[in-house]
Design a protein around this motif. Structure first.
Motif, PDB file in Angstrom:
ATOM      1  N   GLN A 213       9.774  11.253  13.948  1.00 61.36           N
ATOM      2  CA  GLN A 213      10.567  10.284  14.701  1.00 61.36           C
ATOM      3  C   GLN A 213      12.050  10.412  14.354  1.00 61.36           C
ATOM      4  O   GLN A 213      12.916  10.325  15.233  1.00 61.36           O
ATOM      5  N   LEU A 214      12.354  10.646  13.078  1.00 59.61           N
ATOM      6  CA  LEU A 214      13.747  10.831  12.669  1.00 59.61           C
ATOM      7  C   LEU A 214      14.347  12.085  13.309  1.00 59.61           C
ATOM      8  O   LEU A 214      15.495  12.079  13.753  1.00 59.61           O
ATOM      9  N   ARG A 215      13.576  13.159  13.354  1.00 59.27           N
ATOM     10  CA  ARG A 215      14.066  14.396  13.987  1.00 59.27           C
ATOM     11  C   ARG A 215      14.362  14.154  15.466  1.00 59.27           C
ATOM     12  O   ARG A 215      15.372  14.620  15.987  1.00 59.27           O
ATOM     13  N   ALA A 216      13.465  13.407  16.126  1.00 56.85           N
ATOM     14  CA  ALA A 216      13.658  13.133  17.555  1.00 56.85           C
ATOM     15  C   ALA A 216      14.920  12.304  17.760  1.00 56.85           C
ATOM     16  O   ALA A 216      15.701  12.565  18.691  1.00 56.85           O
ATOM     17  N   LEU A 217      15.140  11.320  16.912  1.00 54.68           N
ATOM     18  CA  LEU A 217      16.348  10.499  17.020  1.00 54.68           C
ATOM     19  C   LEU A 217      17.598  11.333  16.755  1.00 54.68           C
ATOM     20  O   LEU A 217      18.620  11.180  17.437  1.00 54.68           O
ATOM     21  N   GLN A 218      17.522  12.194  15.751  1.00 57.66           N
ATOM     22  CA  GLN A 218      18.668  13.047  15.434  1.00 57.66           C
ATOM     23  C   GLN A 218      18.994  13.966  16.610  1.00 57.66           C
ATOM     24  O   GLN A 218      20.156  14.167  16.944  1.00 57.66           O
ATOM     25  N   THR A 219      17.968  14.493  17.258  1.00 57.54           N
ATOM     26  CA  THR A 219      18.173  15.370  18.413  1.00 57.54           C
ATOM     27  C   THR A 219      18.851  14.601  19.539  1.00 57.54           C
ATOM     28  O   THR A 219      19.784  15.103  20.178  1.00 57.54           O
ATOM     29  N   LYS A 220      18.404  13.373  19.783  1.00 54.38           N
ATOM     30  CA  LYS A 220      19.015  12.552  20.832  1.00 54.38           C
ATOM     31  C   LYS A 220      20.480  12.274  20.515  1.00 54.38           C
ATOM     32  O   LYS A 220      21.333  12.310  21.404  1.00 54.38           O
ATOM     33  N   LEU A 221      20.769  11.980  19.240  1.00 55.00           N
ATOM     34  CA  LEU A 221      22.151  11.723  18.844  1.00 55.00           C
ATOM     35  C   LEU A 221      23.015  12.967  19.021  1.00 55.00           C
ATOM     36  O   LEU A 221      24.165  12.887  19.464  1.00 55.00           O
ATOM     37  N   ASP A 222      22.455  14.105  18.665  1.00 56.11           N
ATOM     38  CA  ASP A 222      23.202  15.358  18.826  1.00 56.11           C
ATOM     39  C   ASP A 222      23.499  15.629  20.298  1.00 56.11           C
ATOM     40  O   ASP A 222      24.580  16.115  20.640  1.00 56.11           O
TER      41      ASP A 222
ATOM     42  N   ASP B 162       1.480   9.253   7.537  1.00 57.55           N
ATOM     43  CA  ASP B 162       2.506   8.303   7.965  1.00 57.55           C
ATOM     44  C   ASP B 162       3.903   8.871   7.742  1.00 57.55           C
ATOM     45  O   ASP B 162       4.795   8.701   8.576  1.00 57.55           O
ATOM     46  N   LEU B 163       4.086   9.529   6.606  1.00 60.71           N
ATOM     47  CA  LEU B 163       5.391  10.119   6.310  1.00 60.71           C
ATOM     48  C   LEU B 163       5.741  11.215   7.313  1.00 60.71           C
ATOM     49  O   LEU B 163       6.894  11.313   7.757  1.00 60.71           O
TER      50      LEU B 163
ATOM     51  N   ARG C 129       0.845  -1.191   0.000  1.00 54.47           N
ATOM     52  CA  ARG C 129       0.000   0.000   0.000  1.00 54.47           C
ATOM     53  C   ARG C 129       0.880   1.240   0.000  1.00 54.47           C
ATOM     54  O   ARG C 129       2.004   1.228   0.497  1.00 54.47           O
ATOM     55  N   LYS C 130       0.362   2.276  -0.593  1.00 55.28           N
ATOM     56  CA  LYS C 130       1.117   3.523  -0.660  1.00 55.28           C
ATOM     57  C   LYS C 130       1.118   4.193   0.707  1.00 55.28           C
ATOM     58  O   LYS C 130       0.133   4.154   1.436  1.00 55.28           O
ATOM     59  N   ALA C 131       2.251   4.784   0.999  1.00 58.29           N
ATOM     60  CA  ALA C 131       2.352   5.498   2.270  1.00 58.29           C
ATOM     61  C   ALA C 131       1.530   6.787   2.181  1.00 58.29           C
ATOM     62  O   ALA C 131       1.585   7.503   1.187  1.00 58.29           O
ATOM     63  N   GLU C 132       0.785   7.027   3.218  1.00 61.01           N
ATOM     64  CA  GLU C 132      -0.022   8.245   3.253  1.00 61.01           C
ATOM     65  C   GLU C 132       0.817   9.385   3.822  1.00 61.01           C
ATOM     66  O   GLU C 132       1.751   9.157   4.597  1.00 61.01           O
ATOM     67  N   PRO C 133       0.484  10.616   3.457  1.00 50.77           N
ATOM     68  CA  PRO C 133       1.255  11.766   3.956  1.00 50.77           C
ATOM     69  C   PRO C 133       1.328  11.799   5.482  1.00 50.77           C
ATOM     70  O   PRO C 133       2.352  12.175   6.045  1.00 50.77           O
TER      71      PRO C 133
END
Length: 192
Positions: A180-189, A173-174, A167-171
């Motif tokens: 979630q990626l931003r939150a992970l990047q912040t934790k890594l920083d 979900d994206l 199924r196509k990803a809906e906006p």
């Protein structure tokens, strides 16, 4: 009389002449075809190099037989299929399958002849009776089925169903994934 483990040795010379070392005579491809029909075992060697060229000479005999008689044994569809296996992953399986199929066909043919002789005795009809085509077709059908089963064993995924569409990803979900990626990047920083 030169024989190689019970086999007659045929020498092929550069001038394409064939020499039967068993009888010390020159022979033709037709003579070799007769020897095959009689069940005589022979090998063909290149006279100069000593290489075994039996395969190519037997293939040449088949070519000669197919082109000289009106009754061909090898239908065009079979030849096309055979050619298609060259270079294919199944190329290694085909020779042994064909050998076993011909062996089974020969045995079945002998059994049919015995049954006809038992049924009709030693009559002129029995001697001239051709094997019914239905029996040959049945044997061919069974051999084809066996071959197809063997091919499926060696290529089990060839007939597998195509993968289901994802199924196509809906906006929405994206957007969640980006957050979630931003939150992970912040934790890594923060760890650095």
């Amino acid at each position: 009389m030169a024989k190689n483990d019970g086999q007659i040795v045929i020498k092929k010379y550069a001038n394409r002449r064939l020499y039967n070392t068993g009888t010390s005579t020159y022979v033709t491809l037709d003579d070799l075809a007769v020897m095959v029909k009689k069940g005589e075992d022979f090998t063909v060697q290149d006279a100069k190099s000593g290489d075994d060229i039996t395969h190519s000479v037997l293939t040449q005999i088949i070519f000669e037989q197919e082109s000289k008689t009106g009754n061909t044994l090898l239908p065009i569809s079979f030849l096309r299929q055979l050619i298609s296996y060259y270079g294919d992953q199944m190329q290694m399986v085909v020779p042994s399958y064909l050998e076993h199929s011909m062996q089974a066909f020969t045995e079945q043919q002998s059994q049919m002849r015995e049954q006809i002789n038992k049924a009709l005795g030693d009559t002129p009809l029995a001697k001239n009776l051709q094997v019914p085509m239905a029996l040959i077709e049945e044997t061919t059908r069974r051999n084809t089925e066996l071959f197809q089963q063997a091919m499926k064993m060696f290529a089990p995924f060839a007939n597998a169903a195509p993968p289901k569409e994802t199924r196509k990803a809906e906006p929405k979900d994206l957007d969640e994934l980006k957050e979630q990626l931003r939150a992970l990047q912040t934790k890594l920083d923060n760890l650095s």
